[in-house]
Design a protein around this motif. Structure first.
Motif, PDB file in Angstrom:
ATOM      1  N   UNK A 174       0.847  -1.193   0.000  1.00 49.25           N
ATOM      2  CA  UNK A 174       0.000   0.000   0.000  1.00 49.25           C
ATOM      3  C   UNK A 174       0.879   1.239   0.000  1.00 49.25           C
ATOM      4  N   UNK A 175       0.569   2.187  -0.862  1.00 46.49           N
ATOM      5  CA  UNK A 175       1.339   3.423  -0.964  1.00 46.49           C
ATOM      6  C   UNK A 175       0.773   4.452   0.011  1.00 46.49           C
ATOM      7  N   UNK A 176       1.642   4.995   0.860  1.00 45.38           N
ATOM      8  CA  UNK A 176       1.271   6.005   1.837  1.00 45.38           C
ATOM      9  C   UNK A 176       2.168   7.224   1.626  1.00 45.38           C
ATOM     10  N   UNK A 177       1.554   8.375   1.413  1.00 39.47           N
ATOM     11  CA  UNK A 177       2.296   9.604   1.146  1.00 39.47           C
ATOM     12  C   UNK A 177       2.259  10.515   2.364  1.00 39.47           C
ATOM     13  N   UNK A 178       3.429  10.869   2.863  1.00 40.49           N
ATOM     14  CA  UNK A 178       3.559  11.798   3.988  1.00 40.49           C
ATOM     15  C   UNK A 178       3.454  13.215   3.424  1.00 40.49           C
ATOM     16  N   UNK A 179       2.340  13.883   3.696  1.00 38.40           N
ATOM     17  CA  UNK A 179       2.029  15.151   3.048  1.00 38.40           C
ATOM     18  C   UNK A 179       2.252  16.324   4.004  1.00 38.40           C
ATOM     19  N   UNK A 180       3.329  17.041   3.794  1.00 37.90           N
ATOM     20  CA  UNK A 180       3.559  18.342   4.443  1.00 37.90           C
ATOM     21  C   UNK A 180       3.388  18.252   5.959  1.00 37.90           C
ATOM     22  N   UNK A 181       4.182  17.377   6.586  1.00 36.41           N
ATOM     23  CA  UNK A 181       4.116  17.211   8.044  1.00 36.41           C
ATOM     24  C   UNK A 181       5.054  18.180   8.746  1.00 36.41           C
ATOM     25  N   UNK A 182       4.545  18.835   9.781  1.00 38.91           N
ATOM     26  CA  UNK A 182       5.349  19.722  10.621  1.00 38.91           C
ATOM     27  C   UNK A 182       4.969  19.519  12.085  1.00 38.91           C
ATOM     28  N   UNK A 183       5.946  19.698  12.948  1.00 41.68           N
ATOM     29  CA  UNK A 183       5.680  19.665  14.382  1.00 41.68           C
ATOM     30  C   UNK A 183       5.050  21.000  14.787  1.00 41.68           C
ATOM     31  N   UNK A 184       3.913  20.932  15.461  1.00 42.49           N
ATOM     32  CA  UNK A 184       3.177  22.133  15.847  1.00 42.49           C
ATOM     33  C   UNK A 184       3.499  22.552  17.279  1.00 42.49           C
ATOM     34  N   UNK A 185       3.522  21.582  18.180  1.00 44.06           N
ATOM     35  CA  UNK A 185       3.663  21.926  19.600  1.00 44.06           C
ATOM     36  C   UNK A 185       4.288  20.752  20.337  1.00 44.06           C
ATOM     37  N   UNK A 186       5.041  21.088  21.380  1.00 44.06           N
ATOM     38  CA  UNK A 186       5.621  20.079  22.259  1.00 44.06           C
ATOM     39  C   UNK A 186       4.985  20.210  23.639  1.00 44.06           C
ATOM     40  N   UNK A 187       4.477  19.088  24.158  1.00 40.69           N
ATOM     41  CA  UNK A 187       3.851  19.057  25.475  1.00 40.69           C
ATOM     42  C   UNK A 187       4.765  18.274  26.403  1.00 40.69           C
ATOM     43  N   UNK A 188       5.376  18.895  27.412  1.00 45.14           N
ATOM     44  CA  UNK A 188       6.284  18.169  28.311  1.00 45.14           C
ATOM     45  C   UNK A 188       5.522  17.173  29.178  1.00 45.14           C
ATOM     46  N   UNK A 189       6.230  16.241  29.815  1.00 42.59           N
ATOM     47  CA  UNK A 189       5.538  15.204  30.608  1.00 42.59           C
ATOM     48  C   UNK A 189       4.707  15.769  31.753  1.00 42.59           C
ATOM     49  N   UNK A 190       5.209  16.823  32.424  1.00 42.49           N
ATOM     50  CA  UNK A 190       4.455  17.349  33.559  1.00 42.49           C
ATOM     51  C   UNK A 190       3.128  17.955  33.130  1.00 42.49           C
ATOM     52  N   UNK A 191       3.107  18.610  31.972  1.00 42.25           N
ATOM     53  CA  UNK A 191       1.839  19.166  31.480  1.00 42.25           C
ATOM     54  C   UNK A 191       0.905  18.070  30.984  1.00 42.25           C
ATOM     55  N   UNK A 192       1.461  17.022  30.394  1.00 40.89           N
ATOM     56  CA  UNK A 192       0.625  15.943  29.888  1.00 40.89           C
ATOM     57  C   UNK A 192      -0.041  15.170  31.022  1.00 40.89           C
ATOM     58  N   UNK A 193       0.625  14.995  32.145  1.00 41.82           N
ATOM     59  CA  UNK A 193       0.056  14.276  33.275  1.00 41.82           C
ATOM     60  C   UNK A 193      -1.082  15.048  33.920  1.00 41.82           C
ATOM     61  N   UNK A 194      -1.043  16.381  33.836  1.00 40.85           N
ATOM     62  CA  UNK A 194      -2.110  17.176  34.431  1.00 40.85           C
ATOM     63  C   UNK A 194      -3.374  17.192  33.584  1.00 40.85           C
ATOM     64  N   UNK A 195      -3.224  17.076  32.266  1.00 39.31           N
ATOM     65  CA  UNK A 195      -4.369  17.216  31.371  1.00 39.31           C
ATOM     66  C   UNK A 195      -4.991  15.887  30.979  1.00 39.31           C
ATOM     67  N   UNK A 196      -4.233  14.803  31.047  1.00 39.39           N
ATOM     68  CA  UNK A 196      -4.742  13.510  30.603  1.00 39.39           C
ATOM     69  C   UNK A 196      -4.780  12.548  31.774  1.00 39.39           C
TER      70      UNK A 196
END
Length: 357
Positions: free
Chosen positions: A116-138
């Motif tokens: 199966x052909x999969x095309x990676x189309x214009x991917x960019x990193x938008x935001x980084x969430x550190x572990x301490x912030x991720x534990x509070x929100x999820x």
């Protein structure tokens, strides 16, 4: 009379030789198994206003287009962050791709395989969430091994066609708004600076990946199409029950339909993941991956999510791990076509003749 832990009244006969639980009444729980979730993620801002048409002249339209092109020509505003080192428990970021179609290929021993052909189309990193912030929100954050997260976007959109609240996600990064966003859990040593591009060279031929997507929506279907039931006979007294599912009840004290019973209902549009798929070929110019198997979930043109495989037998080692945290394609030269060593390449000669001495 006694009450169970859910507050339901139960009857018991202590005189029975089978014990007090012999005649306990069954608890009636929810009979619907919910598989789809429509709750938006916490990092997606809520819309508080609507779009309105702006009457622009052709001259103003061209001017605005030039300003947008100049302002977002270099997405990475800040310097790249310090790159971490790979270790055995490292988790890299994934990519968002579009499903193109199915393509046959052959190995060097003549075995035919479907990819199966999969095309990676214009991917960019938008935001980084550190572990301490991720534990509070999820609530489901891994507290035994702290994990961070990266928000990745695919397919640039016109900034004039999005709301102000949605555009605020991309204003600090300095890239165009994206049509598709996704969150990937990573280890802190695999973090990337916002604005970093991701290419198909994020993987290598021979790597094993897990591909997730949403299956095709089939709508409301019967048991024969949804679950593969055989159906009833076409004749010999069968009246208007040729494609029905038959009995669904369960006897005894239960006297109800158990949760998860295979019945007619909505088919498709569910998240599915295929694990341990091999990458056979990569085109770095068009960012296309050839992944084994024709059963990637979703229709042609739909979005899929590609991760490093988590299967125990497909994990990376110190010798064969992919570029970490990613391959910065702008900093080094790379071939346009990358093939797995076991794959037959049609551009190479298949027969060679030795010179006679």
């Amino acid at each position: 009379m006694q009450y169970n832990r859910l507050g339901h009244l139960t009857r018991q006969d202590t005189s029975s030789s089978l014990g007090p639980l012999a005649f306990a009444t069954q608890i009636r729980n929810m009979s619907r198994v919910k598989r789809r979730h429509s709750q938006p993620p916490f990092w997606l801002p809520k819309t508080t206003r609507t779009m309105y048409p702006e009457e622009l002249t052709p001259e103003n339209e061209s001017y605005v287009s030039e300003v947008i092109a100049d302002q977002y020509s270099s997405p990475l505003k800040s310097d790249p962050w310090e790159r971490g080192a790979w270790h055995e428990k490292s988790i890299r970021c994934g990519v968002i791709a579009r499903k193109i179609g199915i393509y046959p290929m052959w190995t060097k021993n003549g075995t035919r395989l479907l990819t199966t052909l999969l095309q990676v189309t214009d991917n960019h990193v938008i935001k980084y969430i550190p572990p301490e912030d991720l534990m509070e929100t999820e609530k489901k954050a891994n507290r035994l091994r702290p994990t961070a997260a990266l928000i990745v976007g695919a397919d640039a959109a016109d900034p004039r066609m999005v709301t102000k609240e949605f555009f605020s996600l991309f204003s600090e990064t300095g890239i165009l708004p994206k049509k598709k966003l996704s969150k990937f859990l990573i280890t802190p040593n695999a973090k990337l600076a916002p604005g970093t591009p991701l290419y198909a060279s994020h993987f290598r031929p021979g790597n094993y990946v897990d591909v997730a997507g949403v299956t095709i929506d089939r709508g409301f279907q019967g048991v024969m199409k949804r679950w593969g039931f055989k159906g009833m006979p076409a004749s010999h007294g069968v009246t208007k029950s040729h494609r029905r599912g038959g009995t669904i009840g369960s006897g005894g004290e239960k006297a109800r339909v158990l949760p998860g019973q295979k019945m007619p209902g909505h088919m498709g549009r569910e998240r599915r993941i295929l694990k341990g798929l091999k990458v056979w070929r990569i085109n770095t110019h068009y960012n296309v991956l050839w992944v084994s198997g024709p059963a990637i979930p979703g229709s042609t043109g739909s979005y899929v999510y590609i991760y490093d495989s988590f299967l125990p037998t497909r994990k990376y080692t110190a010798e064969n791990h992919p570029p970490f945290p990613t391959l910065f394609q702008d900093e080094q030269e790379i071939d346009e076509e990358l093939y797995d060593p076991d794959l037959h390449v049609f551009s190479e000669p298949a027969i060679s003749f030795a010179d006679e001495k």
